[in-house]
Motif scaffolding. Sequence first.
Motif, PDB file in Angstrom:
ATOM      1  N   THR A 227     -43.079 138.759  50.890  1.00 46.84           N
ATOM      2  CA  THR A 227     -41.965 138.960  49.957  1.00 46.84           C
ATOM      3  C   THR A 227     -42.433 138.946  48.504  1.00 46.84           C
ATOM      4  OG1 THR A 227     -41.496 136.574  49.982  1.00 46.84           O
ATOM      5  CG2 THR A 227     -40.244 137.965  51.511  1.00 46.84           C
ATOM      6  N   SER A 229     -44.172 140.070  44.949  1.00 41.21           N
ATOM      7  CA  SER A 229     -44.085 141.333  44.213  1.00 41.21           C
ATOM      8  C   SER A 229     -45.306 141.599  43.334  1.00 41.21           C
ATOM      9  CB  SER A 229     -42.826 141.334  43.330  1.00 41.21           C
ATOM     10  OG  SER A 229     -42.844 140.220  42.437  1.00 41.21           O
ATOM     11  N   LYS A 231     -49.222 142.624  42.372  1.00 40.68           N
ATOM     12  CA  LYS A 231     -50.030 143.770  42.784  1.00 40.68           C
ATOM     13  C   LYS A 231     -50.806 143.470  44.060  1.00 40.68           C
ATOM     14  CE  LYS A 231     -53.592 146.931  41.034  1.00 40.68           C
ATOM     15  NZ  LYS A 231     -54.489 147.254  39.882  1.00 40.68           N
ATOM     16  N   ARG A 234     -48.377 143.305  47.147  1.00 37.05           N
ATOM     17  CA  ARG A 234     -47.929 144.630  47.581  1.00 37.05           C
ATOM     18  C   ARG A 234     -49.046 145.376  48.314  1.00 37.05           C
ATOM     19  NH1 ARG A 234     -45.540 144.785  42.376  1.00 37.05           N
ATOM     20  NH2 ARG A 234     -47.193 146.207  41.644  1.00 37.05           N
ATOM     21  N   GLN A 237     -49.327 143.860  51.782  1.00 33.49           N
ATOM     22  CA  GLN A 237     -48.197 144.275  52.629  1.00 33.49           C
ATOM     23  C   GLN A 237     -48.406 145.668  53.214  1.00 33.49           C
ATOM     24  OE1 GLN A 237     -44.923 143.834  49.869  1.00 33.49           O
ATOM     25  NE2 GLN A 237     -45.391 141.648  49.590  1.00 33.49           N
ATOM     26  N   LYS A 238     -49.076 146.547  52.480  1.00 34.73           N
ATOM     27  CA  LYS A 238     -49.318 147.905  52.958  1.00 34.73           C
ATOM     28  C   LYS A 238     -50.337 147.935  54.090  1.00 34.73           C
ATOM     29  CE  LYS A 238     -48.249 150.365  48.643  1.00 34.73           C
ATOM     30  NZ  LYS A 238     -48.808 151.180  47.531  1.00 34.73           N
TER      31      LYS A 238
END
Length: 457
Positions: A227, A229, A231, A234, A237-238
């Motif tokens: 969750t 945010s 860099k 994110r 998460q990808k």
Amino acid sequence: MYAILDIETTGGQYNEEGITEIAIYRFNGHKVTDQFISLVNPEKAIQPFVVNLTGINNKMLTTAPKFYEVAKRIVEITNDCILVAHNAQFDYRVLKNEFKQLGFDFERNTLCSVELSKKLIPGQASYSLGKLARSLGIPVSDRHRASGDAQATLKLFKLLLAKDKSKNILEESVKNSSNTLLTPKLLNIVDELPSSTGVYYIHRSDGRVIYIGKSKNIRKRVNQHFTGSSKKARALQKEVSAVTYEETGSELIALLKENEEIKLNQPHFNRSRKRKIFSYGLFEDMNPEGYITLHIEKIKPKGNPITTFTSIHEAKNTLYKLTEEFSLCNKLNGLSDAKSHCFNYTIKKCIGACIQKEDAEKYNERVIMAINKYSYPHKNMVLIDKGREIDERSAVLIEGGLFKGVGFYNLNFQLNNIHILQKVITPMDNNADAKHIIQSYLRKKKGVKIIQLITEK
């Protein structure tokens, strides 16, 4: 997911053996989620030596189900699993042959606990299941029966998973999982995680570990990754395809495993933790007049600091506090450039070691007290903490003042058997970071039990 397997057979010619008993434990790496145990009617006679070995005779099997009657259950319980067996080549061959006679092509990936044991627990006198289990303190009941041997293999496999610092077993498991398991929504991944203490491993689709972390609540911590945010969050998460974990019970074990495995595996998203966490150390020396001196310097590869620090500022602050607490000399500890006595001698906080007014022996007694504040309580000891289960405890082994590794043992096991303890311990590097983690944890007094070991003379 794993299927821990053991098969008993009739004996006989190669590829003509019939299955007389089978035990399968479906294991998710942490607990058994399903099990299947059954006698099997092989529709052929059992060799006499096998009857003596297993206790299974022809009469016992007359009312047992035939293989075709249990085949569907075997397929279901091993679905999406890696088969794990002690001498897996034999069990898998026999099982495939039984399915072949039914016209079914039974294909599963396999792991052999014999080969894994030779790699992760080298130097054993024997790798037979009974002798290996006995040497490792693993209890075995119903030896040479499918259920008893499968349970022993399961306990051995849990030990091997803990000893696999390179995480090759976990990476292979993730890589061989079906695509439906590799691409769930992040929420589904979090839902499968426990709210307990341990180390977690974030994998990408090829099984490679890309991040290692520890937490007192694995689910909560991973959820924060998913969750976040930033860099880095994110990007993570990808790439994430799966998260595996190892419960440790003890936060100390989790800290030590995280430290060791990040250095060993060099995960992509652990950039800041790949280098040494603690760069500066407190060292002792003795000057020509016989006074023990303390000083701060950068840690070298073969250095053996009393304790360690993340920065020079933290290190000097600690040395100032120690000097004041134990009435030591600023000049001897390199905190004063005075040509004669230090300033503390003027205000009567230094007894005069700087000008040899205080006896070196008395001064050194206080220095040793200061050193002991940041040293292990004993040169040879075991630190006992919570385990992964109620009847288990964790152990951190210190020998000769050096950190040797961590492990788990059952409460039925007599801890005074140091030889077995040394075998179940997962060896770890005695680096400055590990030493700092242990010393800091002990200073917090979190209920760790300390058992001093008496070394043999």
